[in-house]
Structure formats: structure tokens, C-alpha cells
Design an enzyme around this catalytic site. Structure first.
Site, PDB file in Angstrom:
ATOM      1  N   HIS A   1       0.835  -1.204   0.000  1.00 20.36           N
ATOM      2  CA  HIS A   1       0.000   0.000   0.000  1.00 20.36           C
ATOM      3  C   HIS A   1       0.871   1.256   0.000  1.00 20.36           C
ATOM      4  CE1 HIS A   1      -3.886  -1.870   0.453  1.00 20.36           C
ATOM      5  NE2 HIS A   1      -3.521  -2.532   1.536  1.00 20.36           N
TER       6      HIS A   1
ATOM      7  N   CYS B   1      -0.045   1.872  -5.711  1.00 22.80           N
ATOM      8  CA  CYS B   1      -1.077   2.700  -6.338  1.00 22.80           C
ATOM      9  C   CYS B   1      -0.613   4.144  -6.517  1.00 22.80           C
ATOM     10  CB  CYS B   1      -2.353   2.677  -5.510  1.00 22.80           C
ATOM     11  SG  CYS B   1      -3.138   1.053  -5.439  1.00 22.80           S
TER      12      CYS B   1
ATOM     13  N   ARG C   1      -0.873   2.820 -11.580  1.00 20.62           N
ATOM     14  CA  ARG C   1       0.103   2.156 -10.715  1.00 20.62           C
ATOM     15  C   ARG C   1       1.492   2.761 -10.947  1.00 20.62           C
ATOM     16  NH1 ARG C   1      -4.086   1.125  -9.161  1.00 20.62           N
ATOM     17  NH2 ARG C   1      -5.112  -0.899  -8.827  1.00 20.62           N
TER      18      ARG C   1
END
Length: 271
Positions: free
Chosen positions: A167, A235, A244
């Protein structure tokens, strides 16, 4: 003698009537309720974001530091104590060889969700260390605050592409600073065998469906791999994730556990 009369304006001739409140139409009531729901939802979202980026992030980062330290300590307890002997060609090895010879082939495949490596990236912070687990499922792997390994890609040190994901915002935000990597930055990956030093080379941006970045030779699906590559995926942009961000590195060094950790991260290993 009569009492003086009150001034003419002291007592009003007639009290004003309070205007009647107009009844709200069903449509007006519905709009009011909807507006209140939106305000409530907004407050809840703000509270969630505050929890996600503060308390939850702190808890996950502390948990990651503890789990990464425990992995290192366990590996150290199981490793041989004899100092390794550098390759006979040390100091004169051709490009693509290493001081301590070829790195191990990667060992047995870890089970899904199992931690099998620890990653250190000084550019992300002087105390940055995160576990790497098998798989990239958000709920069972990535939401734990570490990184996940794409199961179809190679393992650390192997020829091909060792591709991982994490993340960038929320859940500890391990790859928050992936866009700040600079040419030549080291990326260390520790396993039971030792430490693999990858060196950052470049970045690119792709759509969420750009799976070619995890090919053995990124973006060239039919090519035969010759290099040992690491690929970091996350991301982008922050909080939107419409694309991305991809960061690539190449293996430039390998250090067996018995030789001790690289100096740049020695203070973090096992701590």
C-alpha cells in the site's frame, strides 16, 4: 388629583401575531434528511481517515518492526557462525558475479500469507523495515502493513523478476515514498540465507491492468531473463489509485548471513 395617564406608546393597541410556520413538502423533507446523511457520512469518512493514517498506521508500523525483528533473530539463531570465504576472484570478478559467489536459488516456496523476507529501504526512512509475505491479497497480506510477493514471479536473488506490492496510502503506507527513489538507491532484502542488495534503476507508470511489469523481463513477455530484477508496485496518485507506480532495481550484491548484515542496515537487523 388624578394619576397621570401612561404614555400613548407604552401599551400597544394590539399584540403582533406570530407567523405560522409553513409545512414542509415531502420533497423538502427528503432533501433535508439526505443532506443530514451526507454530513454524517462525511464526518464518518474523516474519522476513518484519521484512524487509518494515524492510530492504525502507528500500530501497524510497530507490529511490522516487531515481526521483522523476530524473523531476523530467528534466522540468526539458526545460521552458521563460521565466516564465509570470499570468491577467489574477489576484486577482479567480471560484471554479473558477486564477492561471495552465486546467491542461493531461493529455497522452498513459502505458504500463502507466510512471511519469508524482510525489506529495508533507507530512502523510505532510517528505520524502515517491513516483512514480505507470500501473495498480494489485500485482506490477508497487504493490510498487515508489509509487502506481498506476486506468486508467479521469482524469489529473491533468482534470475528473473522478484516482484512485490504494498500500500502507498493507508494500512501503514509502506510504499508512501516510492516516488522519491533516486538512481543508485539501495533496496535490501533479507532472507534466511542472507541479504540481497538491489540498486534502484528506474520507474514507470501504468494502468491498473498493466501486468507486464511482473514478467520475468518486465514488459517483454517472451524474452528470456538474464538479470536479477526487483519490481516494487503500488497505487498512484495518492488517495485516487487510478494508475500504478512501478519501481525497478537490479541485484548488485549478495551477502551470506554468516558474513553479517551490510553496514548501512546493520543497526536495524534483528532490532
Amino acid at each position: 388629583m388624578s394619576e397621570p395617564s401612561a404614555p400613548h406608546d407604552a401599551v400597544p393597541e394590539q399584540l403582533p401575531m406570530r407567523p405560522r410556520r409553513r409545512k414542509r413538502s415531502p420533497v423538502s423533507k427528503a432533501i433535508g434528511v439526505f443532506g443530514e446523511l451526507l454530513i454524517t457520512a462525511g464526518v464518518l469518512v474523516l474519522l476513518f481517515l484519521g484512524w487509518q493514517f494515524s492510530l492504525n498506521g502507528i500500530m501497524l508500523n510497530n507490529q511490522q518492526a516487531s515481526e521483522a525483528g523476530s524473523l531476523s533473530q530467528n534466522w540468526a539463531a539458526e545460521s552458521p557462525t563460521a565466516a564465509p570465504v570470499p570468491s577467489a576472484s574477489a576484486g577482479a570478478e567480471p560484471a554479473g558475479t558477486f564477492l561471495y559467489g552465486e546467491p542461493p536459488a531461493g529455497g522452498s516456496e513459502p505458504g500463502t500469507g507466510d512471511d519469508f523476507a524482510v525489506m529495508y529501504v533507507p530512502r523510505f526512512g532510517s528505520d524502515f523495515k517491513k516483512t514480505i509475505a507470500e501473495g498480494v491479497d489485500p485482506k490477508t497480506v497487504l493490510n498487515n502493513g508489509g509487502a506481498g510477493h506476486y506468486v508467479t514471479t521469482q524469489m529473491p536473488g533468482q534470475v528473473g523478476n522478484f516482484a512485490i506490492a504494498a500500500h502507498r496510502d493507508g494500512w501503514g503506507s509502506p510504499f508512501l515514498k516510492i516516488n522519491e527513489l533516486q538512481l543508485g538507491d539501495p533496496i535490501y532484502v533479507e532472507t534466511q540465507d542472507g541479504w540481497y542488495t538491489y540498486t534502484y534503476r528506474s520507474s514507470e507508470y501504468v494502468t491498473p491492468y498493466g501486468v507486464g511489469v511482473i514478467d520475468a523481463v518486465p514488459q517483454v513477455p517472451d524474452a528470456t531473463a538474464a538479470d536479477r530484477i526487483i519490481t516494487l508496485t503500488s497505487c498512484n496518485p495518492l488517495y485516487i489509485a487510478s494508475e500504478r507506480i512501478i519501481a525497478y532495481g537490479v541485484l548488485t550484491d549478495w551477502t551470506p548471513r554468516s558474513a553479517g548484515a551490510p553496514a548501512a542496515i546493520a543497526g536495524l537487523v534483528g532490532a
